[in-house]
Design an enzyme around this catalytic site. Structure first.
Site, PDB file in Angstrom:
ATOM      1  N   GLY A 183       0.834  -1.187   0.000  1.00 61.59           N
ATOM      2  CA  GLY A 183       0.000   0.000   0.000  1.00 61.59           C
ATOM      3  C   GLY A 183       0.864   1.230   0.000  1.00 61.59           C
ATOM      4  O   GLY A 183       2.064   1.174   0.312  1.00 61.59           O
ATOM      5  N   GLY A 184       0.258   2.375  -0.316  1.00 67.96           N
ATOM      6  CA  GLY A 184       1.031   3.616  -0.320  1.00 67.96           C
ATOM      7  C   GLY A 184       2.191   3.556  -1.296  1.00 67.96           C
ATOM      8  O   GLY A 184       3.293   4.000  -0.988  1.00 67.96           O
TER       9      GLY A 184
ATOM     10  N   GLY B 248       3.983   1.032  -2.362  1.00 70.52           N
ATOM     11  CA  GLY B 248       5.091   0.125  -2.111  1.00 70.52           C
ATOM     12  C   GLY B 248       4.667  -1.123  -1.377  1.00 70.52           C
ATOM     13  O   GLY B 248       3.519  -1.280  -0.967  1.00 70.52           O
TER      14      GLY B 248
ATOM     15  N   VAL C 115       5.758  -3.669   1.859  1.00 69.80           N
ATOM     16  CA  VAL C 115       6.467  -3.599   3.136  1.00 69.80           C
ATOM     17  C   VAL C 115       6.974  -4.985   3.522  1.00 69.80           C
ATOM     18  O   VAL C 115       6.237  -5.976   3.432  1.00 69.80           O
ATOM     19  CB  VAL C 115       5.550  -3.044   4.240  1.00 69.80           C
ATOM     20  CG1 VAL C 115       6.303  -2.950   5.566  1.00 69.80           C
ATOM     21  CG2 VAL C 115       5.009  -1.675   3.849  1.00 69.80           C
TER      22      VAL C 115
ATOM     23  N   LYS D 287      10.037  -0.443   3.192  1.00 72.31           N
ATOM     24  CA  LYS D 287       9.082  -0.319   2.100  1.00 72.31           C
ATOM     25  C   LYS D 287       9.874  -0.222   0.804  1.00 72.31           C
ATOM     26  O   LYS D 287      10.721   0.665   0.646  1.00 72.31           O
ATOM     27  CB  LYS D 287       8.191   0.912   2.265  1.00 72.31           C
ATOM     28  CG  LYS D 287       7.267   1.132   1.059  1.00 72.31           C
ATOM     29  CD  LYS D 287       6.344   2.320   1.238  1.00 72.31           C
ATOM     30  CE  LYS D 287       5.211   1.984   2.162  1.00 72.31           C
ATOM     31  NZ  LYS D 287       4.221   3.093   2.240  1.00 72.31           N
TER      32      LYS D 287
ATOM     33  N   ASP E  52      -4.373  10.360   4.088  1.00 76.39           N
ATOM     34  CA  ASP E  52      -4.922   9.010   3.868  1.00 76.39           C
ATOM     35  C   ASP E  52      -5.249   8.347   5.201  1.00 76.39           C
ATOM     36  O   ASP E  52      -4.923   7.182   5.432  1.00 76.39           O
ATOM     37  CB  ASP E  52      -3.927   8.159   3.082  1.00 76.39           C
ATOM     38  CG  ASP E  52      -4.574   6.865   2.545  1.00 76.39           C
ATOM     39  OD1 ASP E  52      -5.806   6.856   2.370  1.00 76.39           O
ATOM     40  OD2 ASP E  52      -3.851   5.881   2.334  1.00 76.39           O
TER      41      ASP E  52
END
Length: 569
Positions: free
Chosen positions: A18-19, A21, A23, A38, A127
């Site tokens: 998410g975002g 990338g 993790v 990430k 977000d």
């Protein structure tokens, strides 16, 4: 082991994505510690964006924000390295029924403090959603995840004009339209997140992205109507956060102050509606239906109101004029909008029919006394439908269960009123139908009592009010509902069930004692033992609630990856 990146970090298990990338859990070979890495695909202009994201997060040094350690790239990927936090997200814990009302309030206070820190340094998260709020298993602190799409207010925009970033269902209206998203957008998203945590639903979420987008910015039902037992000032603060006009929203600091002030009034034992499977989950569902918001609540209220009105018209042997046939469908339609008004419309329509064309004014008086006070006095009008269940349960031998159901209402005052109203319904039903549903009726009604108000008053209402057994039943039902509200609070379904069983066993002991089936001394001893057990269970449940925030247990659903929540900015 996985590959070594930046000549230092050994990648391990994948934790999530998410975002922009993915993790991974990783091992810092230089400092010998666990970290989160990430990995972001990108190069050229994308690297500039990633750098700005890292610079934005690096401005923040707060226990409520995941700490960024390092930034680097190798030509193919960029890497953001941060602290690794084992825990679960607000979404996961809420879905698993592991949060109380006070837990959510404390999470909100933590996040307001973190946002105040970020906003003061020109950083907007952009977000905020339940999946980006991490609750550590090691410390009583909620942490904001993923400042990776944050915008630095005093620099050029990270995204092009009109580029919508974030999760649609939690976006502020101005952000969804592609306008500049400042601190008020974060306040809106946080308010919506807390609203969902306390009610169990996101009022903007729909079946498709297009439908969700259309819902953004529309009026949100006031929180107090969804959860009437929450502090009024807190509900007002959350409602203000959801104002479509960003100028009228409170700051994160103001929201934090309102949340802190309300903490002591939030129940540390009451499980939030979403996901709980114990009896308190039923109570939360009852509160949502009683508050008359959401499709399920409106349909349930309409069905019950219309069904009861129809049953009354069928059950009473009396002429039914044409207008009376309109009472069930009309009251059901009204209940689709407001349960209280629909309930009162049905009651008043039936009372008018009994007092007029049906020529049963005595029955009309009795119906008015047992139906109108609950509809007017309870916090949520839909709750007034519950007392009708008392005689229905009595008819199948389950009358002792009713106070446990009434005890699931949110406010102590409502629990007390529901308990008393339920026994009043049951006592009247015992007299009218000459059938023992719990204690049995002390009143023997003559024929035609329902034909005049004076007969109903002198033959039913006054004798019933003068009977000690009536007040014994009122006391047992109302005080039992009040006590069970503290005992059955949902930290554990097992404790909920034990509490209900303790109550039922105690009431059975009272019944048998009254009937002389057991020796008085044995009955009193049994009740004393049950009271001690009930107090112990209630104390244990309260202690569980008080300590829940300092050591969140793992949820019943699997976490991302292999059981750990981790994030980067």
């Amino acid at each position: 082991m996985g590959p070594l990146v930046l000549n230092r970090f050994r990648l391990g298990e994948r934790l999530g994505s998410g975002g922009f990338g993915t993790v991974y859990r990783a091992w810092d070979e230089r400092l010998e510690r666990d970290v989160a890495v990430k990995v972001i695909d990108g190069g050229g202009s994308a690297s500039d964006r990633i750098l700005r994201e890292a610079q934005a997060a690096a401005r923040l040094n707060h226990p409520g924000v995941i700490t960024l350690y390092e930034l680097g790239e190798d030509g193919r990927h960029a890497y953001l390295v941060s602290e690794l936090v084992d825990g679960a997200t607000l979404s996961e814990l809420s879905s698993a029924g592991r949060l109380s009302d006070r837990d959510v309030g404390e999470v909100g206070a933590d996040l307001c403090d973190a946002l105040e820190h970020a906003h003061a340094r020109g950083v907007v998260h952009r977000d905020i959603k339940p999946q980006n709020i991490l609750l550590s298993s090691d410390e009583p602190q909620a942490k904001l995840m993923d400042f990776g799409i944050a915008r630095v207010l005093d620099c050029a925009g990270i995204t092009a004009t009109g580029d919508v970033v974030g999760t649609l269902a939690y976006m502020a209206p101005e952000q969804a339209e592609g306008d500049s998203a400042g601190p008020p957008a974060d306040v809106y998203s946080l308010g919506l997140t807390l609203y969902e945590a306390w009610t169990g639903r996101n009022p903007h979420a729909r079946g498709t992205p297009a439908a969700t987008a259309r819902a953004i910015g529309t009026e949100v039902p006031p929180l107090e109507r969804e959860r009437p037992e929450l502090p009024a000032d807190l509900c007002d603060a959350i409602d203000a956060c959801l104002d479509p006009d960003p100028v009228r929203r409170p700051s994160a600091a103001d929201l934090g102050a309102a949340t802190e002030d309300a903490l002591q009034d939030l129940d540390p034992e009451r499980a939030t509606p979403s996901g709980h499977r114990g009896l308190a989950g039923l109570g939360a569902t009852m509160d949502r239906l009683a508050a008359d918001r959401g499709d399920a609540g409106r349909l349930a209220a309409a069905a019950v109101v219309g069904g009861l009105a129809t049953a009354a018209l069928i059950a009473v042997p009396a002429p039914v004029p044409a207008w009376a046939y309109l009472v069930p469908p009309a009251s059901a339609l009204i209940a689709l909008v407001r349960a209280r008004v629909g309930y009162l419309a049905a009651a008043l329509g039936l009372i008018a029919w009994l007092a007029g064309p049906a020529a049963r004014p005595g029955a009309a008086l009795v119906l008015a006394i047992i139906t109108l006070p609950p509809g007017l006095l309870l916090s949520a009008g839909g709750q007034a439908l519950l007392p009708v269940a008392a005689p229905a349960l009595g008819a199948i031998g389950l009358a002792p269960v009713y106070p446990a159901l009434a005890g699931l209402a949110g406010r102590p005052r409502d629990r007390f009123l529901l308990g008393a109203a339920g026994y009043a319904w049951l006592a009247v039903a015992e007299a009218v139908f000459d059938r023992k549903l719990l204690f049995g009726s002390p009143v023997s009604l003559p024929q035609g009592w329902q034909d005049s108000t004076s007969s109903a008053l002198t033959e039913l209402l006054l004798p019933l009010a003068a009977a000690p057994v009536f007040w014994l039943g009122i006391a047992i039902s109302s005080l039992g509902a009040l006590a069970l509200g503290a005992l059955v609070r949902g930290r554990s379904p097992v404790l909920d069930l034990l509490g209900a069983l303790v109550w039922a066993a105690g009431l059975v002991a009272v019944l048998r004692l009254r009937e002389g089936a057991i020796a008085p001394s044995a009955g009193v001893l049994a009740l004393a033992v049950l009271a001690v057990v009930a107090i112990a269970l209630g104390w244990r449940a309260r202690r569980s609630g008080e300590h829940a925030r300092s050591a969140f247990p793992p949820p019943a659903v699997p976490l991302r990856g292999a059981g750990s929540g981790a994030t980067l900015p």
